[in-house]
Design a protein around this motif. Structure first.
Motif, PDB file in Angstrom:
ATOM      1  N   ALA A   1      15.216  -0.709  64.508  1.00  0.00           N
ATOM      2  CA  ALA A   1      14.178  -0.789  65.000  1.00  0.00           C
ATOM      3  C   ALA A   1      14.269  -2.249  65.846  1.00  0.00           C
ATOM      4  O   ALA A   1      14.670  -2.795  65.677  1.00  0.00           O
ATOM      5  CB  ALA A   1      12.567  -0.320  64.448  1.00  0.00           C
TER       6      ALA A   1
ATOM      7  N   SER B   1      12.264 -15.503  59.839  1.00  0.00           N
ATOM      8  CA  SER B   1      12.220 -14.112  59.607  1.00  0.00           C
ATOM      9  C   SER B   1      12.546 -13.431  58.457  1.00  0.00           C
ATOM     10  O   SER B   1      12.312 -12.657  57.907  1.00  0.00           O
ATOM     11  CB  SER B   1      13.499 -13.078  60.837  1.00  0.00           C
TER      12      SER B   1
ATOM     13  N   HIS C   1      13.169  -4.911  67.685  1.00  0.00           N
ATOM     14  CA  HIS C   1      11.804  -5.984  67.133  1.00  0.00           C
ATOM     15  C   HIS C   1      12.371  -7.936  67.648  1.00  0.00           C
ATOM     16  O   HIS C   1      13.961  -7.868  68.408  1.00  0.00           O
ATOM     17  CB  HIS C   1      11.887  -6.101  65.457  1.00  0.00           C
TER      18      HIS C   1
ATOM     19  N   PRO D   1       5.227  -3.042  66.477  1.00  0.00           N
ATOM     20  CA  PRO D   1       5.258  -4.670  67.082  1.00  0.00           C
ATOM     21  C   PRO D   1       3.693  -5.493  67.479  1.00  0.00           C
ATOM     22  O   PRO D   1       2.937  -4.643  66.572  1.00  0.00           O
ATOM     23  CB  PRO D   1       5.708  -4.526  68.602  1.00  0.00           C
TER      24      PRO D   1
ATOM     25  N   TYR E   1       4.420  -4.939  57.900  1.00  0.00           N
ATOM     26  CA  TYR E   1       4.521  -4.640  59.482  1.00  0.00           C
ATOM     27  C   TYR E   1       4.599  -3.329  60.048  1.00  0.00           C
ATOM     28  O   TYR E   1       4.796  -3.114  61.742  1.00  0.00           O
ATOM     29  CB  TYR E   1       6.141  -5.044  59.754  1.00  0.00           C
ATOM     30  N   LYS E   2       4.235  -2.499  58.789  1.00  0.00           N
ATOM     31  CA  LYS E   2       4.059  -1.117  59.721  1.00  0.00           C
ATOM     32  C   LYS E   2       2.758  -0.631  59.638  1.00  0.00           C
ATOM     33  O   LYS E   2       2.757   0.338  60.481  1.00  0.00           O
ATOM     34  CB  LYS E   2       4.824  -0.255  58.249  1.00  0.00           C
TER      35      LYS E   2
ATOM     36  N   GLN F   1      19.454 -10.224  64.123  1.00  0.00           N
ATOM     37  CA  GLN F   1      18.757  -8.889  65.400  1.00  0.00           C
ATOM     38  C   GLN F   1      19.112  -8.145  64.587  1.00  0.00           C
ATOM     39  O   GLN F   1      18.176  -6.766  65.149  1.00  0.00           O
ATOM     40  CB  GLN F   1      19.511  -9.361  66.888  1.00  0.00           C
TER      41      GLN F   1
ATOM     42  N   TYR G   1       9.280  -0.197  62.147  1.00  0.00           N
ATOM     43  CA  TYR G   1       7.956  -1.882  62.236  1.00  0.00           C
ATOM     44  C   TYR G   1       7.502  -1.346  64.264  1.00  0.00           C
ATOM     45  O   TYR G   1       7.737  -0.688  64.469  1.00  0.00           O
ATOM     46  CB  TYR G   1       9.165  -3.501  63.376  1.00  0.00           C
TER      47      TYR G   1
ATOM     48  N   LEU H   1      13.897  -3.264  60.008  1.00  0.00           N
ATOM     49  CA  LEU H   1      13.174  -3.292  60.215  1.00  0.00           C
ATOM     50  C   LEU H   1      12.537  -1.944  60.603  1.00  0.00           C
ATOM     51  O   LEU H   1      12.006  -1.887  61.421  1.00  0.00           O
ATOM     52  CB  LEU H   1      12.081  -4.173  60.486  1.00  0.00           C
TER      53      LEU H   1
ATOM     54  N   LYS I   1       3.718 -11.377  61.138  1.00  0.00           N
ATOM     55  CA  LYS I   1       4.935 -10.692  62.583  1.00  0.00           C
ATOM     56  C   LYS I   1       4.204 -12.284  63.317  1.00  0.00           C
ATOM     57  O   LYS I   1       5.873 -12.080  63.122  1.00  0.00           O
ATOM     58  CB  LYS I   1       4.386 -10.040  62.821  1.00  0.00           C
TER      59      LYS I   1
ATOM     60  N   LYS J   1       8.262 -15.106  63.814  1.00  0.00           N
ATOM     61  CA  LYS J   1       9.101 -15.391  64.643  1.00  0.00           C
ATOM     62  C   LYS J   1      10.124 -16.935  64.663  1.00  0.00           C
ATOM     63  O   LYS J   1      10.708 -17.151  65.094  1.00  0.00           O
ATOM     64  CB  LYS J   1       8.341 -15.125  66.100  1.00  0.00           C
TER      65      LYS J   1
END
Lengths: 219, 219
Positions: free
Chosen positions: B3, B104, B5, B19, B84-85, B10, B17, B14, B97, B101
């Motif tokens: 996904a 992670s 994110h 946002p 995160y879902k 990167q 995910y 996830l 979430k 940043k």
């Protein structure tokens, strides 16, 4: 191409792995004999200090034994990432290859295990020796230091077991190694620090109680 | 299929995910406002206990603040692996979430981070509240408990930083998040516990010295 090795998981890649050269009995025997030597030496030495109780003598033996284990055995592990490639038999390399049968995260250099060992050798190792010295010379910070180091050992051991569990608990070559190395050997760093925390905690609370009384009296 | 994110690395996978839905200011603002509320409430409450010094009042505020942070914020993280879902905006999911940043390993559920958090929420969270209670009611174990919990926080934070370093220190979406979330936010759990350990250590050594004198007198 993965080298053939006795560790689990078998897909663990250990390039240039050199098989264990010393027999298990030799590896454990040297550690046992060295420990007995150290403990005997500290026991005799501790008798030279005035007013040392039998419990304090036992604790001094423990602190020097665990301090040396942290600094020499675990120190070698931290500073020798490629110990499993040693071509001539090096005792400390053999120890870690042998122990890795109980937990391959050591030979696989799992970052949690390395991080715990870094804290253990840099902070706890020297602090263990300081604890033995503090007991011998009856320093006021003796019990506090013993609690601090024991809590550090307990935290490290807890984290060591929890991360293994979270990662699938599949790092032992067999149940024999799982129970003898991973569970039994580590259990000493669970029950001994626990007993020390309880003992020193009680002693310090007794001291705080006396201080309270002294304050009340002086009012 | 990974996904899309905003997290680093990167290639972190996830699935499903969702946002971030709340703006950064809202997420941080709620945490800030809730903290101010809790601290104000504890400050007022602490004034109701007899013979509480200003330093002790500040410490009670810290212990309740950090205890609540451990139990609610970090507790949610431990017990909600799939935060995160969440499809509807859940404040605590948004916090993690947003924080991810800066690191992670939270959203990626790194086992070291989870293990540290398990110890933090189960042992340190309740122990923080007990420390506030012990200060208020002037328990003899007050300083000892404060040292024990602070050392646990320091151990956890040290391990948190060391494992990240060993694993490449590449878990931040940008230098801004690295320095504001990963370094700055966590620094409170370095310098505050350090100050508490030093303060309580001195107090306990003073108590032990008085006990020594009392013993000598009574001989």
């Amino acid at each position: 191409m993965a080298a053939v090795h006795p560790f689990v998981p078998q897909d663990l890649i250990l390039p240039d792995y050199v098989p264990i050269m010393l027999p298990q009995l030799t590896i454990l025997g040297i550690y046992g004999a060295a420990s007995v030597l150290v403990i005997t030496f500290v026991w005799i030495l501790s008798g030279m200090f005035p007013k040392i109780s039998k419990a304090d003598k036992v604790l001094m033996c423990w602190w020097v034994f665990t301090g040396f284990t942290h600094m020499f055995l675990e120190g070698y592990f931290v500073f020798t990432p490629e110990f499993y490639k040693q071509k001539s038999p090096t005792y400390l390399a053999e120890v870690w290859k042998e122990y890795s049968k109980g937990d391959s995260r050591y030979i696989g250099r799992d970052s949690t295990v390395v991080a715990i060992e870094v804290i253990t050798i840099l902070l706890e190792g020297p602090a263990c020796l300081l604890a033995a010295y503090a007991i011998a010379t009856r320093k006021v910070y003796s019990h506090l230091l013993q609690i601090a180091v024991s809590l550090g050992q307990l935290y490290g051991t807890a984290l060591y077991f929890i991360t293994s569990y979270l990662d699938g608990d599949n790092f032992s070559a067999s149940p024999y190694y799982y129970y003898s190395y991973y569970i039994f050997a580590n259990s000493f760093w669970v029950w001994i620090p626990s007993l020390i925390v309880i003992r020193s905690w009680k002693k310090l609370c007794a001291a705080a109680r006396i201080q309270d009384r002294t304050k009340t009296k002086s009012r």
